[in-house]
Design a protein around this motif. Structure first.
Motif, PDB file in Angstrom:
ATOM      1  N   MET A  18     -13.926  58.797  43.275  1.00 49.89           N
ATOM      2  CA  MET A  18     -13.918  59.832  42.228  1.00 49.89           C
ATOM      3  C   MET A  18     -15.087  59.644  41.266  1.00 49.89           C
ATOM      4  N   ALA A  19     -15.389  58.400  40.935  1.00 45.91           N
ATOM      5  CA  ALA A  19     -16.536  58.134  40.067  1.00 45.91           C
ATOM      6  C   ALA A  19     -17.835  58.574  40.742  1.00 45.91           C
ATOM      7  N   ILE A  20     -17.954  58.337  42.036  1.00 42.46           N
ATOM      8  CA  ILE A  20     -19.155  58.764  42.772  1.00 42.46           C
ATOM      9  C   ILE A  20     -19.242  60.288  42.799  1.00 42.46           C
ATOM     10  N   VAL A  21     -18.102  60.942  43.021  1.00 40.03           N
ATOM     11  CA  VAL A  21     -18.066  62.407  43.027  1.00 40.03           C
ATOM     12  C   VAL A  21     -18.486  62.948  41.664  1.00 40.03           C
ATOM     13  N   LEU A  22     -17.979  62.340  40.606  1.00 41.06           N
ATOM     14  CA  LEU A  22     -18.379  62.778  39.263  1.00 41.06           C
ATOM     15  C   LEU A  22     -19.873  62.564  39.037  1.00 41.06           C
ATOM     16  N   VAL A 109     -10.894  66.113  42.613  1.00 38.57           N
ATOM     17  CA  VAL A 109     -11.562  65.937  41.317  1.00 38.57           C
ATOM     18  C   VAL A 109     -11.805  67.293  40.662  1.00 38.57           C
ATOM     19  N   VAL A 110     -12.278  68.259  41.425  1.00 39.50           N
ATOM     20  CA  VAL A 110     -12.515  69.598  40.879  1.00 39.50           C
ATOM     21  C   VAL A 110     -11.200  70.190  40.378  1.00 39.50           C
ATOM     22  N   PHE A 111     -10.140  70.057  41.162  1.00 36.57           N
ATOM     23  CA  PHE A 111      -8.825  70.568  40.782  1.00 36.57           C
ATOM     24  C   PHE A 111      -8.393  69.990  39.437  1.00 36.57           C
ATOM     25  N   TRP A 112      -8.452  68.670  39.299  1.00 42.73           N
ATOM     26  CA  TRP A 112      -7.981  68.035  38.063  1.00 42.73           C
ATOM     27  C   TRP A 112      -8.889  68.336  36.876  1.00 42.73           C
ATOM     28  N   MET A 113     -10.176  68.470  37.103  1.00 38.25           N
ATOM     29  CA  MET A 113     -11.067  68.852  35.997  1.00 38.25           C
ATOM     30  C   MET A 113     -10.724  70.247  35.485  1.00 38.25           C
ATOM     31  N   LEU A 114     -10.421  71.151  36.389  1.00 35.27           N
ATOM     32  CA  LEU A 114     -10.034  72.499  35.976  1.00 35.27           C
ATOM     33  C   LEU A 114      -8.696  72.489  35.237  1.00 35.27           C
ATOM     34  N   ILE A 115      -7.757  71.710  35.721  1.00 35.22           N
ATOM     35  CA  ILE A 115      -6.456  71.603  35.039  1.00 35.22           C
ATOM     36  C   ILE A 115      -6.636  71.026  33.638  1.00 35.22           C
ATOM     37  N   ILE A 116      -7.407  69.952  33.530  1.00 42.28           N
ATOM     38  CA  ILE A 116      -7.640  69.327  32.222  1.00 42.28           C
ATOM     39  C   ILE A 116      -8.342  70.303  31.288  1.00 42.28           C
ATOM     40  N   LEU A 134     -16.684  68.651  30.367  1.00 41.64           N
ATOM     41  CA  LEU A 134     -15.817  69.449  31.240  1.00 41.64           C
ATOM     42  C   LEU A 134     -16.309  70.890  31.317  1.00 41.64           C
ATOM     43  N   HIS A 135     -16.736  71.414  30.199  1.00 39.53           N
ATOM     44  CA  HIS A 135     -17.273  72.778  30.184  1.00 39.53           C
ATOM     45  C   HIS A 135     -18.544  72.857  31.030  1.00 39.53           C
ATOM     46  N   GLN A 136     -19.429  71.869  30.872  1.00 42.36           N
ATOM     47  CA  GLN A 136     -20.667  71.858  31.654  1.00 42.36           C
ATOM     48  C   GLN A 136     -20.391  71.746  33.157  1.00 42.36           C
ATOM     49  N   LEU A 137     -19.363  71.002  33.521  1.00 47.29           N
ATOM     50  CA  LEU A 137     -19.058  70.804  34.936  1.00 47.29           C
ATOM     51  C   LEU A 137     -18.358  72.010  35.555  1.00 47.29           C
TER      52      LEU A 137
END
Length: 175
Positions: A18-22, A109-116, A134-137
């Motif tokens: 997940m850290a690599i994906v981020l 990761v995309v799913f949880w970023m959108l939820i957060i 989060l907004h930038q991503l």
């Protein structure tokens, strides 16, 4: 004991992937590098990534070395899981399952970023550095959807439609 070890290994590998994906996503989105989250991700992923970046060049904003590292760590995670179960791993199968696992974690990761981001939008006023990243991503994912689905009664449904699309892709990947 084996189930506990399996859980621990899978969790640690998943967190690192997940850290690599981020890291990949932060570079693609050109997110603020000096943000505390960006700095943390860079420090965690730099040790194995720096040598790879000398060998594998980036393609535009896409850090191919990070993608290779993510897939390699995913393959190792699957390999360790197979060994803990006591099976005999096949190299080609490990590679295919490792790539699927990496894609699954990207979607997760995309799913949880959108939820957060959606939850933070209910409570926060936008002054938090994490919310800014989060907004930038997530904005590059949401902007195209907003062209087709405008806000209805002041509610932005783009997050819902992107989450539905991500869940559909997760089912297709099958992990």
């Amino acid at each position: 004991m084996n189930e506990g070890m399996l859980f621990l290994v899978q969790t640690l590998f998943s967190l690192y992937i997940m850290a690599i994906v981020l890291r990949i996503w932060l570079q693609l989105a050109r997110a603020d590098f000096f943000n505390p989250l960006s700095q943390f991700i860079a420090k965690v992923t730099n040790p194995p990534l720096r040598p790879l970046e000398k060998v594998i060049p980036s393609r535009g904003r896409l850090n191919l070395a990070a993608v290779v590292l993510g897939i390699a760590v995913s393959v190792v995670a699957i390999y360790v899981r197979v060994l803990l179960v006591g099976a005999n791993p096949d190299v080609l199968a490990l590679l295919i399952i490792g790539v699927r696992y990496f894609i699954s974690i990207v979607l997760q990761v995309v799913f949880w970023m959108l939820i957060i981001r959606a939850i933070l939008s209910w409570f926060s006023r936008g002054g938090n550095p994490l919310e800014y990243v989060l907004h930038q991503l997530t904005e590059p994912l949401l902007r195209p959807v907003r062209r087709f689905i405008p806000a209805i009664g002041g509610l932005d449904l783009s997050v819902l439609f992107v989450i539905i699309g991500i869940q559909f892709l997760r089912i297709l990947v099958g992990m």
